[in-house]
Design a protein around this motif. Structure first.
Motif, PDB file in Angstrom:
ATOM      1  N   ASP A 127      -5.224  -0.604  -3.259  1.00  0.00           N
ATOM      2  CA  ASP A 127      -5.289  -1.877  -4.146  1.00  0.00           C
ATOM      3  C   ASP A 127      -4.468  -3.082  -3.718  1.00  0.00           C
ATOM      4  O   ASP A 127      -5.309  -4.126  -4.092  1.00  0.00           O
ATOM      5  CB  ASP A 127      -4.652  -1.124  -5.571  1.00  0.00           C
ATOM      6  N   GLU A 128      -3.699  -2.896  -3.086  1.00  0.00           N
ATOM      7  CA  GLU A 128      -2.499  -4.053  -2.582  1.00  0.00           C
ATOM      8  C   GLU A 128      -3.693  -4.772  -1.667  1.00  0.00           C
ATOM      9  O   GLU A 128      -3.411  -5.954  -1.419  1.00  0.00           O
ATOM     10  CB  GLU A 128      -1.359  -3.585  -2.058  1.00  0.00           C
ATOM     11  N   GLN A 129      -4.301  -4.125  -0.861  1.00  0.00           N
ATOM     12  CA  GLN A 129      -5.059  -4.624   0.443  1.00  0.00           C
ATOM     13  C   GLN A 129      -6.071  -5.285  -0.303  1.00  0.00           C
ATOM     14  O   GLN A 129      -6.509  -6.552   0.353  1.00  0.00           O
ATOM     15  CB  GLN A 129      -5.520  -3.461   1.213  1.00  0.00           C
ATOM     16  N   ARG A 130      -6.807  -4.731  -1.411  1.00  0.00           N
ATOM     17  CA  ARG A 130      -8.023  -5.615  -2.100  1.00  0.00           C
ATOM     18  C   ARG A 130      -7.480  -6.766  -2.719  1.00  0.00           C
ATOM     19  O   ARG A 130      -8.149  -7.799  -2.746  1.00  0.00           O
ATOM     20  CB  ARG A 130      -8.725  -4.606  -2.660  1.00  0.00           C
ATOM     21  N   ILE A 131      -6.440  -6.644  -3.144  1.00  0.00           N
ATOM     22  CA  ILE A 131      -5.971  -7.879  -4.012  1.00  0.00           C
ATOM     23  C   ILE A 131      -5.440  -9.036  -3.180  1.00  0.00           C
ATOM     24  O   ILE A 131      -6.008 -10.000  -3.456  1.00  0.00           O
ATOM     25  CB  ILE A 131      -4.732  -7.423  -5.168  1.00  0.00           C
ATOM     26  N   ALA A 132      -4.861  -8.680  -2.045  1.00  0.00           N
ATOM     27  CA  ALA A 132      -4.562  -9.624  -1.048  1.00  0.00           C
ATOM     28  C   ALA A 132      -5.858 -10.367  -0.403  1.00  0.00           C
ATOM     29  O   ALA A 132      -5.615 -11.758  -0.075  1.00  0.00           O
ATOM     30  CB  ALA A 132      -3.644  -9.192   0.037  1.00  0.00           C
ATOM     31  N   ALA A 133      -6.817  -9.624  -0.395  1.00  0.00           N
ATOM     32  CA  ALA A 133      -8.016 -10.065   0.378  1.00  0.00           C
ATOM     33  C   ALA A 133      -8.948 -10.665  -0.666  1.00  0.00           C
ATOM     34  O   ALA A 133     -10.054 -11.373  -0.287  1.00  0.00           O
ATOM     35  CB  ALA A 133      -8.593  -8.911   1.241  1.00  0.00           C
ATOM     36  N   SER A 263       0.870   0.096  -7.984  1.00  0.00           N
ATOM     37  CA  SER A 263      -0.434   1.159  -8.029  1.00  0.00           C
ATOM     38  C   SER A 263      -0.058   2.255  -6.694  1.00  0.00           C
ATOM     39  O   SER A 263      -0.461   3.285  -6.903  1.00  0.00           O
ATOM     40  CB  SER A 263      -1.577   0.421  -7.541  1.00  0.00           C
ATOM     41  N   ARG A 264       0.639   1.670  -5.346  1.00  0.00           N
ATOM     42  CA  ARG A 264       1.013   2.594  -4.607  1.00  0.00           C
ATOM     43  C   ARG A 264       1.997   3.500  -4.832  1.00  0.00           C
ATOM     44  O   ARG A 264       1.900   4.892  -4.472  1.00  0.00           O
ATOM     45  CB  ARG A 264       1.645   1.811  -3.339  1.00  0.00           C
ATOM     46  N   ASP A 265       2.839   3.398  -5.785  1.00  0.00           N
ATOM     47  CA  ASP A 265       4.034   4.050  -6.285  1.00  0.00           C
ATOM     48  C   ASP A 265       3.278   5.053  -7.226  1.00  0.00           C
ATOM     49  O   ASP A 265       3.653   6.422  -7.076  1.00  0.00           O
ATOM     50  CB  ASP A 265       5.208   3.420  -6.915  1.00  0.00           C
ATOM     51  N   LEU A 266       2.453   4.891  -7.916  1.00  0.00           N
ATOM     52  CA  LEU A 266       1.819   5.617  -9.077  1.00  0.00           C
ATOM     53  C   LEU A 266       0.878   6.640  -8.252  1.00  0.00           C
ATOM     54  O   LEU A 266       1.079   7.894  -8.582  1.00  0.00           O
ATOM     55  CB  LEU A 266       0.493   4.774  -9.887  1.00  0.00           C
ATOM     56  N   LYS A 267       0.457   6.185  -7.229  1.00  0.00           N
ATOM     57  CA  LYS A 267      -0.796   7.437  -6.232  1.00  0.00           C
ATOM     58  C   LYS A 267       0.420   8.224  -5.773  1.00  0.00           C
ATOM     59  O   LYS A 267       0.050   9.483  -5.546  1.00  0.00           O
ATOM     60  CB  LYS A 267      -1.327   6.437  -5.526  1.00  0.00           C
ATOM     61  N   LEU A 268       1.335   7.746  -5.194  1.00  0.00           N
ATOM     62  CA  LEU A 268       2.335   8.771  -4.452  1.00  0.00           C
ATOM     63  C   LEU A 268       2.998   9.809  -5.253  1.00  0.00           C
ATOM     64  O   LEU A 268       2.960  10.882  -4.961  1.00  0.00           O
ATOM     65  CB  LEU A 268       3.577   7.926  -3.792  1.00  0.00           C
ATOM     66  N   VAL A 269       3.283   9.608  -6.500  1.00  0.00           N
ATOM     67  CA  VAL A 269       3.964  10.184  -7.384  1.00  0.00           C
ATOM     68  C   VAL A 269       2.959  11.324  -7.803  1.00  0.00           C
ATOM     69  O   VAL A 269       3.266  12.554  -7.826  1.00  0.00           O
ATOM     70  CB  VAL A 269       4.305   9.846  -8.829  1.00  0.00           C
ATOM     71  N   PHE A 270       1.669  10.913  -8.182  1.00  0.00           N
ATOM     72  CA  PHE A 270       0.451  11.749  -8.485  1.00  0.00           C
ATOM     73  C   PHE A 270       0.188  12.745  -7.280  1.00  0.00           C
ATOM     74  O   PHE A 270       0.109  13.834  -7.658  1.00  0.00           O
ATOM     75  CB  PHE A 270      -0.762  10.737  -8.494  1.00  0.00           C
ATOM     76  N   THR A 271       0.241  12.226  -6.149  1.00  0.00           N
ATOM     77  CA  THR A 271      -0.110  13.272  -5.030  1.00  0.00           C
ATOM     78  C   THR A 271       0.778  14.478  -4.881  1.00  0.00           C
ATOM     79  O   THR A 271       0.609  15.519  -4.716  1.00  0.00           O
ATOM     80  CB  THR A 271      -0.025  12.164  -3.810  1.00  0.00           C
ATOM     81  N   VAL A 272       2.124  14.203  -5.004  1.00  0.00           N
ATOM     82  CA  VAL A 272       3.368  14.994  -4.975  1.00  0.00           C
ATOM     83  C   VAL A 272       3.188  16.080  -6.121  1.00  0.00           C
ATOM     84  O   VAL A 272       3.222  17.295  -5.690  1.00  0.00           O
ATOM     85  CB  VAL A 272       4.637  14.476  -4.881  1.00  0.00           C
ATOM     86  N   VAL A 273       3.027  15.582  -7.174  1.00  0.00           N
ATOM     87  CA  VAL A 273       2.886  16.655  -8.493  1.00  0.00           C
ATOM     88  C   VAL A 273       1.827  17.342  -8.277  1.00  0.00           C
ATOM     89  O   VAL A 273       1.837  18.749  -8.427  1.00  0.00           O
ATOM     90  CB  VAL A 273       2.884  15.831  -9.754  1.00  0.00           C
TER      91      VAL A 273
END
Length: 299
Positions: A127-133, A263-273
């Motif tokens: 998301d961060e990459q797409r928003i920046a671009a 968004s990055r933090d949301l995905k990392l939490v999701f992955t671990v759980v």
């Protein structure tokens, strides 16, 4: 009629509240978390857990979906398009759930969550990459996407900027939505587990819009599936009560904080759980079918 103790129901309410928070943060209804909690933590049969979870998804959708609409995060037009496909899958999935062995349902659930955890981790910076671009705002090239012209914009509080976007890949999104409905009816997860990833990864929809739109849709999908479980007699209303109340409370909490997180933090939490839950469900399936005990939560 099965009787459950007051302490049991109180702990179930607490577990459902936690599941509701994660469900609202990730747009997946809470079922992905409440089903493992009920099966692994409270040792309830998989079919009872799925039936109670699917009803609670309706409550969390009502609680979270309306809030995301008010904040202009959910895309109503996209939700209505995808829900056409999801509903058909939900009916088939609920019917299938009544006939599958419990260990097989556990295994399917585990493999699904394992894949979603992998997908979430590998796209954590997308998301961060797409928003920046500015690529979210690229006009669609497909015929169907051009005809329907689904687009929108939302204000990202964590990035402090307006993010416009155009939706693409509507054909693939429809196919994945059928599978999402199938998973919803079969596993009691509302379908958001697949739709959030599909919208974000293949349809050029920002993660937070995917979450909000999914939250709006999952209640409709769950309502269709719940009718099948009700007619089959697997709905225990003494379980549905605390689960629905807990996930609704959690959904309100999660909805209020989602847009403030990256968004990055949301995905990392999701992955671990989900990776740990996937392992635990595989361990439970192996124990039920082959009698081999692996260390895991609740096993």
């Amino acid at each position: 009629m099965i009787a459950y103790s007051i302490p049991f129901l109180c702990w179930l309410f607490f577990g459902a509240t936690v599941a509701g928070i994660f469900g609202a943060l990730l747009g997946i209804g809470g079922g992905m978390f409440i089903v493992p909690i009920m099966v692994l933590g409270f040792h309830l049969p998989m079919k009872y857990a799925v039936a109670a979870s699917i009803v609670s998804v309706i409550a969390t959708s009502n609680a979270g979906g309306s809030s995301y609409v008010e904040k202009r995060i959910a895309n109503i037009k996209l939700a209505m398009y995808l829900e056409i496909f999801t509903t058909f899958g939900a009916i088939a999935g609920a019917a299938l759930a009544l006939h599958l062995a419990e260990w097989l349902m556990l295994l399917v659930f585990a493999l699904l969550t394992l894949y979603m955890g992998y997908g979430s981790f590998t796209t954590r910076n997308l998301d961060e990459q797409r928003i920046a671009a500015g690529s979210f705002n690229t006009p669609p090239t497909g015929t169907l996407a051009k005809k329907l012209d689904i687009h929108g914009a939302y204000y990202d509080q964590s990035l402090k900027q307006e993010v416009p976007y155009h939706v693409t890949g509507l054909g693939l999104g429809g196919i994945i939505s059928v599978l999402a409905g199938l998973c919803s009816g079969l596993l009691g997860v509302g379908g958001g587990i697949l739709k959030v990833s599909a919208m974000n990864r293949y349809m050029n929809v920002p993660m937070k819009v995917s979450v909000g739109t999914s939250k709006l849709m999952i209640g409709i999908t769950a309502a269709v599936s719940s009718l099948v479980f009700f007619l089959a007699g697997t709905l225990h209303f003494s379980l549905v009560g605390p689960v629905a109340l807990g996930t609704t409370l959690g959904a309100n909490i999660g909805t209020s904080i989602m847009n403030r997180l990256r968004s990055r933090d949301l995905k990392l939490v999701f992955t671990v759980v989900v990776l740990y839950m996937s392992y635990s469900m595989i361990a439970k399936a192996i124990q039920l079918h082959w009698g081999i005990h692996l260390p895991s939560f609740g096993a």
